[in-house]
Design an enzyme around this catalytic site. Structure first.
Site, PDB file in Angstrom:
ATOM      1  CB  SER A 125      -1.415  -1.742   4.778  1.00 58.67           C
ATOM      2  OG  SER A 125      -0.927  -2.206   3.546  1.00 58.67           O
ATOM      3  CE1 TYR A 149       0.197  -6.647   7.697  1.00 60.53           C
ATOM      4  CE2 TYR A 149      -0.177  -6.277   5.356  1.00 60.53           C
ATOM      5  CZ  TYR A 149       0.250  -5.817   6.586  1.00 60.53           C
ATOM      6  OH  TYR A 149       0.721  -4.524   6.710  1.00 60.53           O
ATOM      7  CE  LYS A 153      -1.405  -3.717   9.318  1.00 59.06           C
ATOM      8  NZ  LYS A 153      -0.920  -3.121  10.569  1.00 59.06           N
TER       9      LYS A 153
HETATM   10  P1  NAD Z   1       8.317  -4.128  11.658  1.00 55.44           P
HETATM   11  O1  NAD Z   1       8.076  -5.591  11.770  1.00 55.44           O
HETATM   12  O2  NAD Z   1       9.687  -3.636  11.406  1.00 55.44           O
HETATM   13  O3  NAD Z   1       7.774  -3.413  12.982  1.00 55.44           O
HETATM   14  C1  NAD Z   1       6.707  -3.914  13.759  1.00 55.44           C
HETATM   15  C2  NAD Z   1       7.203  -4.000  15.195  1.00 55.44           C
HETATM   16  O4  NAD Z   1       6.158  -4.496  16.036  1.00 55.44           O
HETATM   17  C3  NAD Z   1       8.385  -4.943  15.354  1.00 55.44           C
HETATM   18  O5  NAD Z   1       9.410  -4.263  16.049  1.00 55.44           O
HETATM   19  C4  NAD Z   1       7.831  -6.104  16.171  1.00 55.44           C
HETATM   20  O6  NAD Z   1       8.807  -6.687  16.995  1.00 55.44           O
HETATM   21  C5  NAD Z   1       6.719  -5.433  16.939  1.00 55.44           C
HETATM   22  N1  NAD Z   1       5.617  -6.316  17.366  1.00 55.44           N
HETATM   23  C6  NAD Z   1       4.962  -7.225  16.618  1.00 55.44           C
HETATM   24  N2  NAD Z   1       3.990  -7.795  17.349  1.00 55.44           N
HETATM   25  C7  NAD Z   1       4.027  -7.222  18.578  1.00 55.44           C
HETATM   26  C8  NAD Z   1       3.282  -7.404  19.768  1.00 55.44           C
HETATM   27  N3  NAD Z   1       2.299  -8.294  19.841  1.00 55.44           N
HETATM   28  N4  NAD Z   1       3.590  -6.634  20.840  1.00 55.44           N
HETATM   29  C9  NAD Z   1       4.604  -5.731  20.795  1.00 55.44           C
HETATM   30  N5  NAD Z   1       5.345  -5.537  19.694  1.00 55.44           N
HETATM   31  C10 NAD Z   1       5.065  -6.278  18.596  1.00 55.44           C
HETATM   32  O7  NAD Z   1       7.317  -3.562  10.561  1.00 55.44           O
HETATM   33  P2  NAD Z   1       7.220  -2.111   9.931  1.00 55.44           P
HETATM   34  O8  NAD Z   1       7.558  -2.238   8.507  1.00 55.44           O
HETATM   35  O9  NAD Z   1       7.893  -1.113  10.755  1.00 55.44           O
HETATM   36  O10 NAD Z   1       5.646  -1.909   9.999  1.00 55.44           O
HETATM   37  C11 NAD Z   1       5.013  -1.205  11.052  1.00 55.44           C
HETATM   38  C12 NAD Z   1       3.507  -1.272  10.854  1.00 55.44           C
HETATM   39  O11 NAD Z   1       3.182  -0.736   9.585  1.00 55.44           O
HETATM   40  C13 NAD Z   1       2.943  -2.689  10.886  1.00 55.44           C
HETATM   41  O12 NAD Z   1       1.694  -2.656  11.542  1.00 55.44           O
HETATM   42  C14 NAD Z   1       2.750  -3.013   9.417  1.00 55.44           C
HETATM   43  O13 NAD Z   1       1.705  -3.939   9.205  1.00 55.44           O
HETATM   44  C15 NAD Z   1       2.394  -1.655   8.847  1.00 55.44           C
HETATM   45  N6  NAD Z   1       2.714  -1.539   7.407  1.00 55.44           N
HETATM   46  C16 NAD Z   1       3.995  -1.798   6.987  1.00 55.44           C
HETATM   47  C17 NAD Z   1       4.282  -1.715   5.632  1.00 55.44           C
HETATM   48  C18 NAD Z   1       5.669  -2.026   5.120  1.00 55.44           C
HETATM   49  O14 NAD Z   1       5.816  -2.311   3.946  1.00 55.44           O
HETATM   50  N7  NAD Z   1       6.705  -1.983   5.930  1.00 55.44           N
HETATM   51  C19 NAD Z   1       3.280  -1.368   4.724  1.00 55.44           C
HETATM   52  C20 NAD Z   1       2.008  -1.083   5.191  1.00 55.44           C
HETATM   53  C21 NAD Z   1       1.733  -1.169   6.548  1.00 55.44           C
HETATM   54  C1  UD1 Z   2       3.494  -6.465  -0.405  1.00 56.58           C
HETATM   55  C2  UD1 Z   2       2.304  -7.162   0.211  1.00 56.58           C
HETATM   56  C3  UD1 Z   2       1.354  -6.097   0.756  1.00 56.58           C
HETATM   57  C4  UD1 Z   2       2.085  -5.187   1.743  1.00 56.58           C
HETATM   58  C5  UD1 Z   2       3.282  -4.573   1.022  1.00 56.58           C
HETATM   59  C6  UD1 Z   2       4.090  -3.688   1.909  1.00 56.58           C
HETATM   60  C7  UD1 Z   2       2.051  -9.234  -1.090  1.00 56.58           C
HETATM   61  C8  UD1 Z   2       1.208  -9.978  -2.046  1.00 56.58           C
HETATM   62  N1  UD1 Z   2       1.640  -7.968  -0.794  1.00 56.58           N
HETATM   63  O1  UD1 Z   2       3.015  -5.641  -1.423  1.00 56.58           O
HETATM   64  O2  UD1 Z   2       0.265  -6.689   1.419  1.00 56.58           O
HETATM   65  O3  UD1 Z   2       1.216  -4.167   2.204  1.00 56.58           O
HETATM   66  O4  UD1 Z   2       4.128  -5.627   0.543  1.00 56.58           O
HETATM   67  O5  UD1 Z   2       4.732  -4.437   2.900  1.00 56.58           O
HETATM   68  O6  UD1 Z   2       3.037  -9.743  -0.580  1.00 56.58           O
HETATM   69  N2  UD1 Z   2       8.765  -8.026  -6.660  1.00 56.58           N
HETATM   70  C9  UD1 Z   2       9.596  -8.752  -7.492  1.00 56.58           C
HETATM   71  N3  UD1 Z   2      10.559  -9.541  -6.931  1.00 56.58           N
HETATM   72  C10 UD1 Z   2      10.725  -9.643  -5.591  1.00 56.58           C
HETATM   73  C11 UD1 Z   2       9.884  -8.901  -4.737  1.00 56.58           C
HETATM   74  C12 UD1 Z   2       8.901  -8.108  -5.308  1.00 56.58           C
HETATM   75  O7  UD1 Z   2       9.469  -8.683  -8.710  1.00 56.58           O
HETATM   76  O8  UD1 Z   2      11.603 -10.406  -5.150  1.00 56.58           O
HETATM   77  C13 UD1 Z   2       7.739  -7.135  -7.261  1.00 56.58           C
HETATM   78  C14 UD1 Z   2       6.319  -7.498  -6.896  1.00 56.58           C
HETATM   79  O9  UD1 Z   2       5.774  -8.405  -7.796  1.00 56.58           O
HETATM   80  C15 UD1 Z   2       5.645  -6.122  -6.943  1.00 56.58           C
HETATM   81  C16 UD1 Z   2       6.747  -5.151  -6.521  1.00 56.58           C
HETATM   82  O10 UD1 Z   2       7.980  -5.848  -6.751  1.00 56.58           O
HETATM   83  O11 UD1 Z   2       5.280  -5.805  -8.244  1.00 56.58           O
HETATM   84  C17 UD1 Z   2       6.669  -4.749  -5.056  1.00 56.58           C
HETATM   85  O12 UD1 Z   2       6.611  -5.913  -4.250  1.00 56.58           O
HETATM   86  P1  UD1 Z   2       6.622  -5.848  -2.658  1.00 56.58           P
HETATM   87  O13 UD1 Z   2       7.747  -5.028  -2.193  1.00 56.58           O
HETATM   88  O14 UD1 Z   2       6.504  -7.242  -2.144  1.00 56.58           O
HETATM   89  O15 UD1 Z   2       5.299  -5.022  -2.291  1.00 56.58           O
HETATM   90  P2  UD1 Z   2       3.777  -5.269  -2.716  1.00 56.58           P
HETATM   91  O16 UD1 Z   2       3.626  -6.391  -3.651  1.00 56.58           O
HETATM   92  O17 UD1 Z   2       3.229  -3.968  -3.136  1.00 56.58           O
END
Ligand code: NAD
Ligand code: UD1
Length: 338
Positions: A125, A149, A153
């Protein structure tokens, strides 16, 4: 034929990647403990693809089950999505985060090593850049974490770097996602957050559909063009495609490499609200409130390395992001729950 194993394949990014892999002709196995997902997602993926995958309920920390899985199937590479991802929750339950994310990854890698499967694409991430000093952010920027979190990572990145250094047969891609949004064009699969969404786009969608009364905009006094936070939103379908490119890369190279998956363009919170409201012709009432603790002003990628080495670039636009998020939300006002 050998298969690609997805951990967390039923989740938001996993399900879109499963669809892209099936469409590209790969055989896919998904394991998921469904702690944050629903197996309905993968049922829909199979319908959309017109092909089946194998989905199993399994926890990545269950070493005997994982070992048996690797014995039963020929797996050529693993895309490792499984993990917990809510920043706020991670500060309340740090042990759950380190156990799921860090211990889970160690177990997975140990089993992979024993099975001689050493190709891994890992969901990292942009959070590993902490509060970056220069924009856009390149992969070489210093790394830091401000919450458990993010720390999990960062720890996993270090563990995987040590693993790759210990054995040149490993081939690992660390994909540092920026802010994934959007949904498949069909509106059949999308992001289905539990309870009150933490992230901006699902919150906007739930306001637009009438589930929540207004969006709280966290601060308008940041040093950005309109004072609200700026992020690099990336369409989840582009992100899924990045995983296909990363899989190609790990087939052809050994060692470990990190790649930013972002567009390189930053949009503010108000840009997102306006694009959503204008493009979808739906009101998104909002109110400016105090900053959210731990938020940073701006965060956007230098996606040059992914473009050069993975031959991947984001193609979809802000209009695609807001339209596709809205289509998913409208067609599934309660997510995967009927
Ligand atoms: P998500 O929660 O939709 O998907 C993660 C999946 O992993 C879920 O289906 C959950 O049930 C499963 N899971 C969790 N723990 C587990 C375990 N111990 N064993 C088996 N399955 C397990 O999240 P996502 O948004 O699809 O994210 C996927 C990956 O990408 C995650 O590692 C997350 O940290 C990373 N990531 C997500 C974002 C984002 O904003 N969505 C941003 C940066 C990184
Ligand atoms: C958040 C997480 C980050 C994670 C990322 C993707 C925090 C502090 N950081 O980042 O670790 O990798 O999500 O999952 O939670 N915002 C509003 N109102 C809302 C929600 C968000 O104004 O109700 C604003 C936030 O202040 C930010 C932007 O929207 O400026 C994006 O927010 P968000 O979607 O939560 O992502 P990140 O803050 O980038």
């Amino acid at each position: 034929m050998s298969a690609i194993l997805l951990t967390g394949g039923a989740g938001y990014i996993g399900s879109h990647t499963a669809l892209a892999l099936l469409r590209a002709g790969f055989d896919v196995i998904s394991i998921d403990n469904y702690s944050n997902s629903n197996d309905e997602a993968l049922k829909r993926v199979q319908k959309l693809a017109g092909r089946n995958l194998q989905s199993l309920q399994m926890d990545i920390r269950d070493e005997p089950a994982l070992t048996a899985l690797f014995k039963q199937h020929r797996i050529s590479a693993v895309v490792h999505f499984a993990g917990l991802k809510a920043v706020g929750e991670s500060t309340e339950q740090p042990l759950a985060y380190y156990d799921n994310n860090v211990a889970g990854t160690i177990t997975l890698c140990r089993v992979m090593q024993q099975a001689h499967v050493k190709r891994l694409v890992f969901s990292s991430s942009a959070t590993v850049y902490g509060d970056a000093k220069t924009m856009p952010i390149a992969e070489s920027a210093p790394r830091s974490a401000t919450n458990p979190y993010g720390q999990s990572k960062l720890m996993i990145e270090h563990i995987l770097e040590d693993l790759a250094a210990s054995d040149p047969a490993w081939s690992i891609a660390l994909l540092r996602y920026f802010n994934p949004v959007g949904a498949d064009k069909s509106g059949q699969i999308g992001e289905d957050p539990n309870g009150i969404p933490n992230n901006l786009m699902p919150f906007i969608s739930q306001v637009a559909v009438g589930k929540r009364t207004e969006l709280s905009v966290f601060g308008n006094d940041y040093p950005t063009k309109d004072g609200t936070g700026v992020r690099d939103y990336i369409h989840v379908v582009d992100l899924a495609d990045g995983h296909l490119k990363a899989l190609e890369y790990v087939q052809q190279h050994t060692g470990i490499d990190a790649f930013n998956l972002g567009t390189g363009v930053g949009y503010s919170v108000l840009d997102m609200v306006q694009a959503f409201a204008d493009k979808n012709k739906v009101p998104v009432p909002y109110r400016i409130v105090a900053r959210r603790p731990g938020d940073i002003a701006s965060c956007y990628a230098d996606p040059g390395k992914a473009s050069q080495l993975l031959r991947w670039q984001a193609k979809l636009t802000l209009d695609d992001m807001v339209q596709d998020s809205w289509r998913w939300q409208q067609q599934n006002p309660h997510g995967y729950q009927e």
